[in-house]
Design an enzyme around this catalytic site. Structure first.
Site, PDB file in Angstrom:
ATOM      1  N   ARG A  45       0.848  -1.193   0.000  1.00  0.00           N
ATOM      2  CA  ARG A  45       0.000   0.000   0.000  1.00  0.00           C
ATOM      3  C   ARG A  45       0.884   1.243   0.000  1.00  0.00           C
ATOM      4  NH1 ARG A  45      -2.955  -3.385  -1.148  1.00  0.00           N
ATOM      5  NH2 ARG A  45      -4.442  -4.477   0.116  1.00  0.00           N
ATOM      6  N   GLY A  46       0.411   2.308  -0.634  1.00  0.00           N
ATOM      7  CA  GLY A  46       1.163   3.559  -0.640  1.00  0.00           C
ATOM      8  C   GLY A  46       1.983   3.771  -1.898  1.00  0.00           C
ATOM      9  N   CYS A  47       1.878   2.852  -2.837  1.00  0.00           N
ATOM     10  CA  CYS A  47       2.591   2.978  -4.107  1.00  0.00           C
ATOM     11  C   CYS A  47       1.582   3.337  -5.197  1.00  0.00           C
ATOM     12  CB  CYS A  47       3.271   1.660  -4.478  1.00  0.00           C
ATOM     13  SG  CYS A  47       4.542   1.141  -3.330  1.00  0.00           S
ATOM     14  N   MET A  48       1.970   4.248  -6.075  1.00  0.00           N
ATOM     15  CA  MET A  48       1.109   4.594  -7.201  1.00  0.00           C
ATOM     16  C   MET A  48       1.029   3.423  -8.179  1.00  0.00           C
ATOM     17  SD  MET A  48      -0.008   7.688  -6.727  1.00  0.00           S
ATOM     18  CE  MET A  48      -0.575   8.210  -8.328  1.00  0.00           C
ATOM     19  N   SER A  49       2.156   2.733  -8.354  1.00  0.00           N
ATOM     20  CA  SER A  49       2.195   1.552  -9.217  1.00  0.00           C
ATOM     21  C   SER A  49       1.750   0.344  -8.403  1.00  0.00           C
ATOM     22  CB  SER A  49       3.627   1.306  -9.697  1.00  0.00           C
ATOM     23  OG  SER A  49       4.141   2.450 -10.322  1.00  0.00           O
TER      24      SER A  49
END
Length: 139
Positions: A45-49
């Site tokens: 969680r917390g990644c754009m990808s």
């Protein structure tokens, strides 16, 4: 590979276009994750990808964590490869003691990747440290 070795390689490459190509190449060399590991339990969680991290425990002695990862973005996959170079096949204690932020800065990544990628990088670091902490607690 150590932080020093990675930093030396980055310095040798010179400009950032070459360094990005190197990151992409590192990402291409990652061992693939199984289809089962491309699930919500392994998703960071917390990644754009899209990013997935998994690990196996190697009993040792000493007990070490073998980490694996994947992403749907080439540069992010390269960042995963850098993280795994620094953390995989180390003891949980070594992983927890590693100053990955310092390594990130030494490689010049702090000022050469977007804020979103930087946030995603630190989300991956946090996930790896959580895995290491969980394994350290079972020692």
């Amino acid at each position: 590979m150590t932080v020093d070795e990675l930093a030396e390689t980055f310095e040798f490459l010179g400009d950032w276009e070459e360094r990005y190509r190197y990151l992409i190449e590192l990402g291409r060399k990652l061992a693939p994750l199984s289809e089962d590991e491309h699930d919500e339990a392994h998703k960071v969680r917390g990644c754009m990808s899209q990013v997935w991290l998994a690990h196996d425990v190697r009993p040792g002695p000493p007990k070490t964590l073998h980490l694996r990862g994947d992403s749907d973005a080439h540069i992010v996959k390269g960042l995963i490869a850098v993280l795994l170079e620094l953390t995989s096949d180390r003891t949980p204690q070594e992983i927890l003691a590693l100053d990955i932020g310092n390594a990130f800065e030494r490689l010049g990544l702090e000022s050469h990747i977007s804020m979103n990628r930087r946030n995603g990088f630190y989300a991956m670091v946090e996930r790896i440290k959580q895995m290491a902490a969980a394994e350290a607690a079972t020692a």
